[in-house]
Design an enzyme around this catalytic site. Structure first.
Site, PDB file in Angstrom:
ATOM      1  CD  GLU A 154      -6.411   5.168  30.493  1.00 22.81           C
ATOM      2  OE1 GLU A 154      -7.102   5.776  29.649  1.00 22.81           O
ATOM      3  OE2 GLU A 154      -5.416   4.505  30.215  1.00 22.81           O
ATOM      4  NE  ARG A 208     -13.322  16.927  25.981  1.00 18.58           N
ATOM      5  CZ  ARG A 208     -12.714  15.849  26.463  1.00 18.58           C
ATOM      6  NH1 ARG A 208     -13.228  14.656  26.283  1.00 18.58           N
ATOM      7  NH2 ARG A 208     -11.586  15.959  27.133  1.00 18.58           N
ATOM      8  CE  LYS A 248      -6.651  11.588  31.104  1.00 18.97           C
ATOM      9  NZ  LYS A 248      -7.143  10.506  31.980  1.00 18.97           N
TER      10      LYS A 248
END
Ligand code: ATP
Ligand code: MG
Length: 749
Positions: free
Chosen positions: A33, A259, A269
């Site tokens: 994104e 992850r 982020k």
């Protein structure tokens, strides 16, 4: 032929899909994104997705999942592309944007409405939350849930046409407000936002939610393997529901992996943005940042990042990697590639008292002194006045100090042996310079024996340089919500008084060096632009952290990468007692204690079913079906599973039925009793009907009937199979067998 063992579970899945012909080629994607700079965690996803495509001769798309106008920006799109290319990956033509699919998504949403599977809801945000219930309390249907298809289509069209203000209403999928998986409780599909989209401009005022856009975007692009991180495990059920409801075929399948987390830093982020916005770092590309831009500016090579991601591996187990593992890969590469030069961080002057004032010499110094036969030298100036590292001198040396102290003899790297004769101090007692004796013949091996070797530069010829030493960004191994207060105050140390040998001014500014005894450095690319000589330390030679870090925390350093523990061959006494207390067999008991998650699931279910069949169903049926998903993330509870097993144990259901029900539960959740009932209702065990079917089949296969009569009793199985086939599996196998044998015998007698 030797069988190739896949490197990880994802590759094992791909191998299998290609082997069985389920897929003829693979298409993966990296779906960022564009709301922040990519970080080291993204590098893991990038190397995995692009790596797979490269290894299997497939394709990897770069798709921007840009469905949120509020946070997205072209700057981020560009940063992502820059970083991806820098990492060494080429997406070629395959650059896509979810926002380009807005029209298709809109059409598909209308289709769901037409199918009665989506509705416009006027509840407010808080009301929707309240109606949703909790993990333990089922949700309640919205009063708008039963609007007619026509009304919904009309309202949705008006939503798109901008007839309503932000937040007036939303479009929701109509699934199940009591679903055990909260994601399935009528998830939101569209919201109204009269906002400018960085790419679509003002074309839209309704925006799809990520969960609605993501799976469909994958489907549009023909992605075969949608690889994402574990937190999306519970979303998979929803993604599958959308794809099923729209009957999209062929369709992507989602696989989740753990992850990549790095100790002493953060990979969110949102939190990274806060560090930038509040000025805790100089920007997204601050060399201390875990962003690829920061890591690149620090001087880490793409090859080291790829090797690091490879070493971390692809697993289902969440773990935190030690930043030293990344440093290790930096050293591993640069040790072979970086030429050696000398830099003095904190200079202390020495005067070689027996060296003439006009003595000037350029000594040949090899760039790769450890690689015999490797060419490459530079000239290093030498004269009467030199600079050495202040920490290489001790007036009262500790035992074993092999550097300079009064009377001590050391060698200057690539040059001569010297002896420290006297210490000159200034008024406040600080050591100002050392007076030393030079042994001019010592380059050829003559002269006194040196205790150790130190680095140095020539006072006149050396260049002033700013050196930036980097340490971990956070003192905490696992920064939490208070991450700002856990920043390491010494994460950046800027030395403005350092001196470096002049050869670095000539060499290409892009070269990474090993500064003798100090670590790997390169010229900061940003500062280089205005000609200033600024070097960043990429990595220390050995782990400098343990030696020099301020002792601010007591927590022991985290183990490197967690490798799932192998089942211990020798059971602990505690485990043995547990297995005995449950009344489990050794095999099932060991399997459960070896998988803590499965054991926890067992313990949560055991009140509802007898232990041994329960354990066996978990180990032999559930775990293979769950394919490595977390058991506590499955769309049903341990209790429900226990009840299902109990139905089999009490013979209320056949094992065959229960297995089918379990497969449904793993896919879409649901209650075992309800599912079993539904299964039973569709089961054909009515004797008259079965007799009619068997009769027809006997007419069709007279040879087989004769053979059976002649004694080939095994042919009963053939007829049972034919009945199952004729009824598309609805016939009850046991009831069918009874009828088949009855009929064959009847005609015999
Ligand atoms: P956000 O919370 O903003 O969605 P994100 O880190 O998930 O943050 P995306 O841009 O959505 O950011 O991530 C792109 C892809 O990278 C996703 O497929 C995501 O699963 C993957 N990814 C993100 N963080 C990690 C990580 N730490 N390790 C491995 N993959 C990651
Ligand atoms: Mg994300």
């Amino acid at each position: 032929m030797t069988e190739r063992r896949a490197r990880d579970f994802i590759r094992a899945i791909v191998d299998e899909d290609l082997r069985t012909g389920r897929r003829s080629r693979i298409i993966t994607r990296f779906p960022p994104e564009p709301n922040g700079f990519p970080h080291i965690g993204h590098a893991k996803s990038i190397t995995l997705n692009f790596g797979l495509a490269m290894e299997y001769g497939g394709t990897c798309h770069l798709r921007f999942d840009d469905t949120n106008p509020a946070t997205e920006d072209l700057t981020y799109v560009e940063a992502i592309k820059r970083d991806l290319a820098w990492l060494g990956y080429d997406w070629g033509e395959n650059e896509f944007y979810a926002s380009d699919y807005f029209e298709t998504l809109y059409t598909w949403a209308c289709k769901l409405i037409s199918l009665g599977l989506a509705y416009v809801d006027d509840l407010s945000e808080e009301e929707i939350r309240a109606y949703r219930g909790t993990v333990t309390v089922p949700g309640r249907p919205s009063p708008y849930r039963d609007r007619s298809v026509e009304e919904n289509l009309d309202l949705f069209a008006r939503m798109r046409a901008g007839k309503f203000g932000d937040g007036t209403c939303v479009l929701r999928a109509k699934i199940d407000m009591a679903h055990t998986n909260m994601k399935m409780r009528d998830p939101l599909m569209y919201r109204i936002r009269h906002a400018h989209h960085y790419r679509q401009g003002d074309a839209w005022c309704i925006y799809p939610f990520y969960d609605w856009a993501h799976g469909q975007s994958d489907a549009i692009e023909g992605i075969t393997h949608s690889i994402c991180t574990l937190e999306f495990t519970t979303n998979r059920v929803l993604y599958d529901w959308y794809l099923d409801a729209l009957a999209i075929n062929p369709r992507p399948y989602q696989y989740e992996f753990a992850r990549l987390n790095l100790g002493h830093t953060i990979t969110s982020k949102r939190k990274l943005l806060r560090l930038v916005q509040e000025g805790h770092v100089s920007g997204w590309d601050d060399p201390r940042m875990p962003t690829l831009a920061g890591i690149r500016r620090r001087g880490v090579t793409p090859a080291a990042i790829r090797a690091f991601c490879e070493a971390v591996g692809t697993t289902k187990v969440d773990s935190v990697s030690d930043p030293d593992l990344l440093d290790h890969h930096v050293r591993d590469e640069l040790n072979r590639k970086a030429p050696r030069v000398m830099c003095v961080l904190d200079p202390l002057e020495i005067t070689l008292t027996n060296c003439p004032a006009d003595h000037k010499e350029w000594l040949d110094a090899p760039y790769w002194p450890h690689d015999i036969g490797r060419e490459g030298t530079r000239k290093v100036p030498f004269s009467r006045s030199l600079l050495v590292e202040r920490s290489d001198f001790a007036e009262r040396p500790p035992k074993g100090f092999r550097r300079l102290s009064p009377g001590a003899i050391v060698r200057l790297r690539h040059a001569y042996v010297i002896r420290c004769d006297a210490v000159v101090k200034n008024a406040d007692g600080r050591v100002q310079k050392l007076l030393c004796t030079w042994f001019p013949n010592s380059r050829d091996g003559d002269g006194p024996k040196a205790r150790g070797t130190i680095h140095w530069v020539d006072t006149q010829a050396a260049l002033p340089v700013v050196v930036r030493l980097y340490e971990r960004l956070f003192v905490a191994a696992h920064p939490d919500q208070n991450f700002v207060s856990q920043l390491n105050p010494a994460s950046e140390v800027v030395l403005t008084n350092s001196r470096i040998e002049p050869s670095v001014a000539i060499d290409a500014p892009k070269t990474r060096y090993q500064f003798t005894r100090l670590g790997y450095f390169w010229r900061d690319p940003v500062s280089a632009a205005d000609g200033t000589l600024v070097f960043n330390r990429i990595a220390a030679l050995r782990d400098g952290w343990t030696r020099s870090a301020p002792k601010l925390e007591t927590e022991p350093p985290k183990r490197r990468v967690a490798i799932p523990p192998l089942p211990a061959p020798q059971l602990s006494a505690v485990d043995q007692r547990w297995i005995a207390a449950q009344g489990l067999t050794d095999t099932i008991g060991r399997a459960l204690v070896g998988a803590p998650e499965a054991k926890a699931f067992f313990e949560a279910a055991v009140a509802h079913a007898p232990a041994q069949p329960l354990g066996s169903w978990i180990v032999n049926r559930l775990l293979p079906l769950a394919k490595g998903s977390r058991l506590d993330a499955l769309p049903f509870s341990a209790e429900a599973f226990g009840r299902l097993v109990n139905r089999v144990a009490s013979k209320a259901a056949s094992s065959h039925q229960a297995r089918e029900v379990l497969a449904t539960m793993v896919r879409t959740g649901g209650d075992p009793d309800a599912l079993l009932l539904a299964k039973k209702a569709s089961t054909l065990d009515d004797a008259a009907t079965l007799r009619a079917i068997v009769g027809k089949l006997m007419d069709k296969y007279p040879d087989k009937v004769r053979a059976y009569r002649a004694g080939k009793r095994g042919l009963a199985g053939f007829f049972v199979g034919q009945v199952l086939k004729a009824t598309h599996g609805a016939a009850s196998p046991s009831a069918t067998r009874v009828i088949v044998e009855e009929q064959l015998h009847q005609q015999t007698s």
